[in-house]
Design an enzyme around this catalytic site. Structure first.
Site, mmCIF file in Angstrom:
data_model
loop_
_atom_site.group_PDB
_atom_site.id
_atom_site.type_symbol
_atom_site.label_atom_id
_atom_site.label_comp_id
_atom_site.label_asym_id
_atom_site.label_seq_id
_atom_site.Cartn_x
_atom_site.Cartn_y
_atom_site.Cartn_z
ATOM 1 N N ASN A 158 0.879 -1.223 -0.009
ATOM 2 C CA ASN A 158 -0.117 -0.091 -0.117
ATOM 3 C C ASN A 158 0.878 1.097 -0.221
ATOM 4 O O ASN A 158 1.985 1.429 0.581
ATOM 5 C CB ASN A 158 -0.861 -0.016 1.130
ATOM 6 N N CYS B 149 6.022 3.358 8.957
ATOM 7 C CA CYS B 149 5.502 3.304 7.597
ATOM 8 C C CYS B 149 6.696 3.759 6.748
ATOM 9 O O CYS B 149 7.466 4.742 6.959
ATOM 10 C CB CYS B 149 4.235 4.391 7.420
#
Lengths: 439, 442
Positions: free
Chosen positions: B77, B139
């Protein structure tokens, strides 16, 4: 005896014992571990799954299939039994081709649904030794259940779970209802109906009295007096009459013949005609026709007065019959019986009405089995009827307070084992709420 | 009946299955439905500092790797942290926590690498009644380019510094979420400990490009003809995550540091594996995103059945149970001998074992003219490849030779435990392992 398929008349022993045993073996043998994993792997775990919506008992199919896929078939069995305590029998006898498996999205995608029924059997077979449920604290409430068929047993089990005392009355010498006396033998071999019944009763709190038919020494009034609540699940004991000209010694109702045949342990002593004609187009007709063939009848014809599309038996059942050598004759209505023969009138549908074309055919028939529908028999007069069945609203409430009904004898729903289980279960929940003062 | 209740850093939940900080936990609507479906806890999708919210791409945010039958094996993603206003998230967190006091609710945070923004947002989170915070140092895309996420997680000094700011600013449990995009997971884990973290959670997603569109020549997911690396997750990353969890759990300095296990947990069994390697609970994302919240029902029933069958009454009996069995290679028993055995009743004669062994391994499987496959014990080194490529469960198994039995391949008897440091071949000339025998572990 040295009978064979060509022996005239209605005779037993047309095939060898070995052949008959092979013919009546499990129609869908159990999946082995590898087959089950491969089959389970095909499930997409659909959201608000169409298979579950198509199941009258609303079994959570994606969950139980995933539980199999993740190595916990016992948890899968719990998921099934939570919704359907006769999940073992339903895995064997449900017309899944018109229920869960028809709805399966892989049927849409590939014309090949997930093998839900066989997976259900794989899971439930793993919990058939010990009864997985226990009773709640006893409530002291008593419920009479009439009929030890799928509806009555599902109702009784759920009530026993809730802590109520249940007495089940059944007219026959054995319980199970149509599972024991009606379902095709090759769908539930190895006396599964009795094994399941014994397993179900292990929960305790349920007493079964056999040979007790409503109407004889057992009256509804006496049950109302002796119990807090009565549940009626006695099925359809009557059959539709078919008036035909002429006489034939080999005419019998298919349900009676099947019941007798089911009670024979090895089927070698069950007489069957050389030429059998089955009148009707439903599941009973298919069961009678196929089992006649499996017993060694030389020719078996299923004669149905309407066309194929109108036939109640599913396409799957029709194909099964054809694969066993049954000839299905559509648009053929019985007209007259003769010596060793039956005359049928050809029909067609004209302006929505079934009319005879004028053409007639005569078929050799040593035996004629009538499967033209069952009817409610011996319903207590105080109960309102609807379409020839006991009228019920909601979860099986009859027109009389304190009396619930479900299964084939009650209005609404298809006459299927799985529907009967759902109705018995839901009535039990409603009865429980009533007994505990919640409804 | 097994007790699935979990107590992680004093944060209680009815089961150890939490939803990881990710799209499924981005808003009240989702989180309420997750709790209703049975999830024991939720880590709310990462909040950023007050002000104009981040902006996400409006093209594809995910790329996928599929197995046969389009089974989703890996997901990548390029979505950023929450793009909803901070005030909205805080209000919703307060409301959900009030209505579900028995469920865990931890809030994931990522703000610029300065003390004040961290202190500021911590105060806001404390007001919501949430059970704890998770610091997103993981992330790998987008935020990292702005000096946050894995840009922090890849520098142990930053991890320690930020963790300490947060530690000093709150009494809430502080979980530090680690990025796997490092060479050694122990350094960030130790840094988190030094900074005062109560626990670490791992792994966050892995830098990845899932595929390339060979017609448009662009990496996927493709945004207006271009693509950027994103964070990889799902079943494919589980082995990497398991190893990193185990490394922390068995490393003396971090062995007591509680772990929340993340990375491809898809079934109850995956969860048990993470817990056995030291995770106290697990966080799930891709499985929920693939199959919906309902999947937790299988995790709960499976864990229950497993614990009942094993006679485990609480999760404590699972957590860390496999950690003592995780060793360095040079502690493994070189005298342990097994041989592959093919169950002819189960064999479907596909020949995959033969192809694998004959073409790429040790030529230890024989194939007869009528396709019967048998193991040649005098060639089999027990590499397990045939077991791994066989399509039938339990068709090929490895049979252990007992002590004293003769290994037909070497002609030698099976002898007691012997590891590489103890092995006669381990000489100073033989490339550098410590010749001192390690302590036998048995």
């Amino acid at each position: 005896m040295h009978n064979d398929q060509l022996t005239p008349g209605i005779e037993a022993g047309r095939l060898s014992a070995d052949q008959i045993a092979e013919n009546f073996a499990d129609l869908h043998p159990p999946l082995n571990d590898h087959e089950a994993l491969v089959a389970a792997d095909r499930c997409y775990f659909c959201y608000d799954a169409p298979c579950t919506l198509a199941c009258p008992t609303s079994i959570d199919v994606p969950l139980f299939v995933r539980q199999i896929a993740t190595g916990t078939p016992e948890a899968a069995a719990r998921t099934i039994f939570d919704q359907n305590i006769l999940g073992g029998m339903c895995a064997r006898v449900c017309p899944t081709e018109t229920l869960c498996e028809e709805a399966c999205v892989r049927e849409t995608a590939e014309g090949e649904p997930v093998q839900i029924a066989r997976l259900q059997r794989y899971a439930t077979d793993r919990l058939m030794d010990a009864q997985p449920y226990t009773r709640a604290a006893e409530t002291g409430r008593k419920v009479a259940v009439v009929g030890a068929g799928p509806a009555g047993l599902a109702c009784a089990h759920r009530l026993a779970m809730k802590g109520h005392d249940v007495v089940v009355y059944d007219a026959k010498p054995k319980g199970g209802g149509l599972n024991e006396y009606g379902i095709a033998a090759y769908k539930a071999p190895d006396d599964f109906a009795q094994a399941e019944l014994d397993w179900l009763l292990k929960i305790g709190g349920i007493r079964v009295e056999y040979g007790r038919k409503l109407g004889d020494d057992l009256t509804l009034a006496s049950l109302q007096k002796g119990f807090d609540v009565v549940f009626l699940g006695m099925g359809l004991a009557g059959v539709n009459k078919l008036a035909l000209d002429g006489a034939h010694p080999g005419v019998e109702n298919a349900v009676d013949w099947i019941a007798r045949m089911r009670q024979s342990p090895d089927k070698t002593d069950v007489p069957v005609g050389r030429n059998v004609v089955v009148i009707g187009g439903g599941m009973t007709a298919v069961d009678a026709a196929v089992q006649s063939k499996l017993l060694g009848a030389e020719t078996v014809t299923m004669a149905y007065r309407r066309d194929r599309a109108a036939m109640a038996a599913s396409e799957y059942e029709q194909d099964l019959a054809a694969s066993k050598g049954v000839h299905i004759l559509y648009n053929a209505a019985p007209k007259a019986l003769g010596a060793g023969a039956i005359t049928l009138a050809r029909t067609k549908t004209s302006n929505g009405a079934l009319v005879e074309t004028g053409e007639e055919i005569e078929l050799a028939a040593d035996q004629v089995l009538l499967a033209v529908g069952q009817t409610l028999a011996g319903a207590p007069e105080i109960l309102a009827l609807d379409g020839g069945k006991i009228a019920v609203t909601g979860p099986g409430r009859t027109s009389v307070a304190g009396i619930w009904a479900g299964g084939d004898c009650a209005s609404g729903g298809e006459d299927l084992t799985v529907t009967a289980v759902a109705e018995g279960r839901d009535a039990a929940e409603d009865i429980h709420a009533h007994l505990m003062g919640e409804a | 009946m097994a007790d699935l209740r979990s107590n992680f850093l004093g944060i209680k939940s009815p089961n150890p299955f939490w939803l990881a900080s990710a799209p499924p936990t981005d808003k009240e609507y989702n989180v309420r439905r997750a709790y209703e479906a049975g999830w024991g806890g939720v880590v709310w999708k990462t909040l950023g500092e007050d002000g104009p919210p981040v902006v996400n791409v409006s093209g594809p945010r995910y790329g996928a790797i599929h197995g046969p039958d389009r089974r989703l094996l890996g997901l990548n993603n390029i979505e950023l942290i929450t793009d909803r206003p901070l005030e909205v998230n805080l209000r919703e967190i307060t409301s959900v926590k009030r209505d579900y006091p028995d469920r865990a609710l931890v809030v994931s945070l990522m703000v610029p690498c300065e003390q004040e923004p961290w202190e500021k947002i911590i105060r806001r989170v404390e007001e919501t009644g949430a059970d704890g915070v998770e610091l997103n140092f993981g992330c790998p895309h987008g935020m990292a380019e702005r000096g946050m996420g894995s840009a922090v997680g890849q520098v142990p000094e930053y991890i320690e510094m930020v963790t300490r700011w947060v530690r000093n600013a709150t009494r809430m449990p502080v979980i530090v979420k680690l990025t796997p995009n490092v060479t050694n997971i122990l350094a960030p884990a130790e840094a988190a400990m030094r900074g005062g973290a109560d626990a670490v959670s791992l792994i966050n997603t892995i830098n990845s490009i899932t595929s390339v569109d060979i017609d448009t020549f662009a990496p996927e997911p493709t945004i207006d003809g271009w693509g950027a690396h994103g964070g990889y997750c799902g079943p494919a990353v589980k082995p990497i995550a398991l190893n990193m969890v185990a490394e922390i759990a068995r490393h003396a300095a971090t062995a007591k540091l509680p772990i929340s296990g993340i990375g491809g947990v898809t079934t109850w069994r995956d969860a048990v594996e993470f817990m056995m390697l030291g995770a106290s609970n697990v966080q799930v994302c891709t499985a929920a995103m693939t199959y919906g919240f309902k999947i937790v029902q299988e995790m709960i029933s499976g864990l229950e059945q497993y614990m009942d069958e094993k006679g485990f009454s609480s999760l404590d009996e699972i957590v860390g149970r496999a950690v003592p069995n995780v060793k360095d290679w040079n502690e493994l028993n070189l005298n342990y001998v097994t041989k592959a055995v093919i169950d002819q009743d189960k064999c479907i004669q596909c020949g995959r074992c033969y192809a694998a062994c004959e073409d790429t391994s040790h030529q230890a499987i024989a194939m007869s003219e009528d396709r019967v496959f048998t193991v040649k014990d005098d060639e089999c080194v027990a590499c397990n490849l045939c077991v791994n490529v066989c399509p039938v469960e339990e068709c090929i198994t490895m049979k252990e030779l007992p002590l004293g039995a003769v290994d037909e391949r070497t002609g030698r008897k099976v002898e007691p435990y012997l590891n590489w440091p103890q092995h006669p071949n381990n000489t100073p000339d033989n490339c550098g392992w410590d010749p001192d025998p390690a302590e036998p572990v048995q």
